[in-house]
Design a protein around this motif. Structure first.
Motif, PDB file in Angstrom:
ATOM      1  N   LYS A 131      40.767  34.620  35.185  1.00  0.00           N
ATOM      2  CA  LYS A 131      40.212  34.342  33.863  1.00  0.00           C
ATOM      3  C   LYS A 131      38.765  34.820  33.745  1.00  0.00           C
ATOM      4  N   GLU A 132      37.996  34.662  34.797  1.00  0.00           N
ATOM      5  CA  GLU A 132      36.599  35.111  34.767  1.00  0.00           C
ATOM      6  C   GLU A 132      36.523  36.624  34.622  1.00  0.00           C
ATOM      7  N   ILE A 133      37.397  37.327  35.324  1.00  0.00           N
ATOM      8  CA  ILE A 133      37.398  38.789  35.257  1.00  0.00           C
ATOM      9  C   ILE A 133      37.774  39.251  33.852  1.00  0.00           C
ATOM     10  N   ALA A 166      35.747  36.493  26.055  1.00  0.00           N
ATOM     11  CA  ALA A 166      36.314  35.155  26.221  1.00  0.00           C
ATOM     12  C   ALA A 166      37.489  34.897  25.297  1.00  0.00           C
ATOM     13  N   LEU A 213      41.423  32.407  39.004  1.00  0.00           N
ATOM     14  CA  LEU A 213      40.303  33.321  39.225  1.00  0.00           C
ATOM     15  C   LEU A 213      40.298  34.488  38.249  1.00  0.00           C
ATOM     16  N   VAL A 247      41.075  34.936  26.678  1.00  0.00           N
ATOM     17  CA  VAL A 247      41.462  34.007  27.743  1.00  0.00           C
ATOM     18  C   VAL A 247      41.854  32.649  27.172  1.00  0.00           C
ATOM     19  N   ILE A 261      34.814  43.052  41.213  1.00  0.00           N
ATOM     20  CA  ILE A 261      34.406  42.156  40.131  1.00  0.00           C
ATOM     21  C   ILE A 261      32.995  42.531  39.670  1.00  0.00           C
ATOM     22  N   SER A 312      37.523  37.605  31.071  1.00  0.00           N
ATOM     23  CA  SER A 312      36.454  37.239  30.160  1.00  0.00           C
ATOM     24  C   SER A 312      35.293  38.221  30.251  1.00  0.00           C
ATOM     25  N   GLN A 313      34.945  38.634  31.464  1.00  0.00           N
ATOM     26  CA  GLN A 313      33.838  39.572  31.662  1.00  0.00           C
ATOM     27  C   GLN A 313      34.169  40.943  31.083  1.00  0.00           C
ATOM     28  N   SER A 369      41.120  26.664  30.293  1.00  0.00           N
ATOM     29  CA  SER A 369      41.761  25.726  31.221  1.00  0.00           C
ATOM     30  C   SER A 369      41.371  24.302  30.859  1.00  0.00           C
TER      31      SER A 369
END
Length: 283
Positions: free
Chosen positions: A58-60, A67, A56, A70, A283, A62-63, A73
């Motif tokens: 990774k999205e944070i 990107a 989870l 990161v 988030i 990246s934001q 995956s």
């Protein structure tokens, strides 16, 4: 306080006493080691399990950072896929998303010993990491297997652990792999070498300053915003920063600095009072 919380508190105090020869002051913690134990028992920020989840988070990252920070995956899920679907490019690493030290490195085809690897992965995913140490947040993470390419094509020789207090990087622990030897150099944000160690053997000489140090510090502080303490682990690949993981309980509070006064120095950097993390940005 319910029975489970009472038991966890007692066990945490006894474990600390076994390691330090005295009971921790959990009502008014001053030392860094005491504050980590207090954090385990009292800190319940809903952001903590999300940031500690290797999938989870990774999205944070990246934001907030982009990107490029990161590692992509190759797979994530509650169990490994069937063997005929494991056509991932080598080298790679298989991890569990909900704990530390859960890694299998596959460098070439000879490492694909699935008969030995599969039971190991199942064992990781069926257990709750940190339960015996009252590490609350790991019990809030839904276990998954995570497959990633091995960044840089091999295990990185240096890992940078950024100790952030009140959103500011104060110390950087550089974990060095030199053949079979692992040692540690503790640096401040200006990359000045400090002759102390927290856990690992101390390096006698400092490592080279990473090319992207300023960018790494900026990124660590973005991720640390709103927390009284957090450790952000990063790598440098081809001169660029790469995210590793987020840790709130280093060594579960078993850190014994040498010389010991650094337990107080780190403790003084952690804002006074019990850690709460209530200001952590969503988030």
């Amino acid at each position: 306080m319910n029975v489970r919380r009472t038991y966890e508190r007692l066990r945490a105090r006894l474990i600390y006493c076994r390691g330090f020869g005295r009971l921790p002051d959990l009502e008014n913690p001053r030392l860094f080691s005491e504050k980590v134990v207090a954090a385990k028992l009292t800190w319940r920020s809903p952001m903590m399990p999300i940031l500690a989840d290797k999938v989870l988070v990774k999205e944070i990252v990246s934001q907030r950072l982009g990107a490029a920070w990161v590692t992509p995956s190759l797979f994530s899920g509650p169990q490994l896929p069937p063997r005929d679907q494991r056509d991932w490019p080598l080298p790679l690493v298989i991890k569990a998303n909900h704990g530390c030290g859960y890694n299998v490195f596959l460098k070439d085809e000879s490492d694909k010993e699935w008969e030995a690897i599969e039971p190991r992965i199942r064992r990781w995913l069926s257990g709750r990491y940190g339960a015996h140490d009252a590490e609350w947040l790991y019990g809030e993470i839904v276990p998954q297997a995570l497959v990633e390419p091995m960044i840089g094509g091999s295990i990185p020789s240096t890992e940078y652990k950024f100790f952030c207090f009140a959103g500011r990087v104060e110390f950087i622990e550089a974990h060095l792999r030199r053949g079979d030897v692992r040692e540690c150099a503790n640096m401040d944000r200006a990359w000045t070498f400090h002759p102390f160690t927290l856990l690992m053997p101390r390096a006698t000489t400092p490592p080279p300053r990473p090319q992207s140090l300023e960018e790494m510090i900026r990124g660590a502080e973005v991720l640390a915003e709103g927390f009284p303490f957090v450790r952000i682990d990063l790598y440098e690949i081809d001169g660029r920063p790469r995210f590793g993981e987020v840790t709130f309980y280093p060594a579960s509070g078993r850190i014994k600095p040498n010389p010991p006064e650094y337990d107080q120095i780190y403790g003084d950097l952690w804002p006074s009072g019990l850690p709460t993390g209530k200001a952590a940005r969503p988030i």
